[in-house]
Design an enzyme around this catalytic site. Sequence first.
Site, PDB file in Angstrom:
ATOM      1  N   HIS A 104       0.994  -1.002   0.005  1.00 55.45           N
ATOM      2  CA  HIS A 104       0.061  -0.069  -0.220  1.00 55.45           C
ATOM      3  C   HIS A 104       0.827   1.202  -0.134  1.00 55.45           C
ATOM      4  O   HIS A 104       2.132   1.222   0.203  1.00 55.45           O
ATOM      5  CB  HIS A 104      -0.926   0.113   1.162  1.00 55.45           C
ATOM      6  CG  HIS A 104      -0.256  -0.135   2.448  1.00 55.45           C
ATOM      7  ND1 HIS A 104       0.598   0.667   2.937  1.00 55.45           N
ATOM      8  CD2 HIS A 104      -0.407  -1.297   3.433  1.00 55.45           C
ATOM      9  CE1 HIS A 104       1.007   0.333   4.171  1.00 55.45           C
ATOM     10  NE2 HIS A 104       0.430  -0.901   4.384  1.00 55.45           N
TER      11      HIS A 104
HETATM   12  P1  TYD Z   1      -2.046  -2.624   7.779  1.00 58.48           P
HETATM   13  O1  TYD Z   1      -1.226  -1.313   7.792  1.00 58.48           O
HETATM   14  O2  TYD Z   1      -3.000  -2.797   6.918  1.00 58.48           O
HETATM   15  O3  TYD Z   1      -0.947  -3.860   7.824  1.00 58.48           O
HETATM   16  P2  TYD Z   1      -0.150  -4.310   6.809  1.00 58.48           P
HETATM   17  O4  TYD Z   1       0.073  -3.459   5.738  1.00 58.48           O
HETATM   18  O5  TYD Z   1       1.277  -4.663   7.432  1.00 58.48           O
HETATM   19  O6  TYD Z   1      -0.479  -5.626   6.299  1.00 58.48           O
HETATM   20  O7  TYD Z   1      -2.584  -2.919   9.375  1.00 58.48           O
HETATM   21  C1  TYD Z   1      -3.153  -4.092   9.868  1.00 58.48           C
HETATM   22  C2  TYD Z   1      -4.443  -3.843  10.679  1.00 58.48           C
HETATM   23  O8  TYD Z   1      -3.765  -3.289  11.754  1.00 58.48           O
HETATM   24  C3  TYD Z   1      -5.288  -3.118  10.087  1.00 58.48           C
HETATM   25  O9  TYD Z   1      -6.701  -3.552  10.394  1.00 58.48           O
HETATM   26  C4  TYD Z   1      -5.235  -1.674  10.558  1.00 58.48           C
HETATM   27  C5  TYD Z   1      -4.751  -1.992  11.876  1.00 58.48           C
HETATM   28  N1  TYD Z   1      -3.774  -1.116  12.420  1.00 58.48           N
HETATM   29  C6  TYD Z   1      -3.994  -0.143  13.575  1.00 58.48           C
HETATM   30  O10 TYD Z   1      -5.263  -0.336  14.067  1.00 58.48           O
HETATM   31  N2  TYD Z   1      -3.223   0.756  13.821  1.00 58.48           N
HETATM   32  C7  TYD Z   1      -2.062   0.994  13.460  1.00 58.48           C
HETATM   33  O11 TYD Z   1      -1.155   1.757  13.680  1.00 58.48           O
HETATM   34  C8  TYD Z   1      -1.585   0.100  12.247  1.00 58.48           C
HETATM   35  C9  TYD Z   1      -0.144   0.185  11.491  1.00 58.48           C
HETATM   36  C10 TYD Z   1      -2.507  -0.644  11.733  1.00 58.48           C
END
Ligand code: TYD
Length: 142
Positions: A47
Amino acid sequence: MKLIDLPKILDQRGNLSFVEEFSQIPFEIERVYWIYDVPGGERRGGHAYRENQEFIISLSGSFDVVLDNGKERKVFSLNRSYYGVYVPKGVWREMNNFSTNSLALILSSTPYSNADYIYNYEEFLDYLASGGHSEPDKAMQA
Ligand code: TYD
């Protein structure tokens, strides 16, 4: 979109490194999160962020950070805790090749906001083409 070396205080009792906002990294730290217990070989984080900037450190183990500014794709292999990779806003980022027991520490410039994410690569390219990203040249710096 570059590797940043961190201070390293060598000591027979063990080494110490640190990061300070606006010093080693060019932003104020609003949030810290970490990724752990990742199954070996797993991938995460395909992303871009509209506003959020990040600094990613491998505190333990190893993984690759792939950054893409729409023109150029670079792979940064992180496996030591005394350097990290700076991710400006408006850059596509993926993390892959996690080793078993790796620990990724991420310093962020904004609180968590789902609205700041661009999850689709074509949408990311459209965002860049529409001039949505105000600092494209910054993202080009090695
Ligand atoms: P995401 O940033 O999409 O992780 P990755 O890109 O590594 O797969 O986040 C995964 C999940 O965690 C998503 O449901 C949002 C939650 N999240 C939070 O609540 N707070 C945060 O600071 C982060 C980074 C993620």
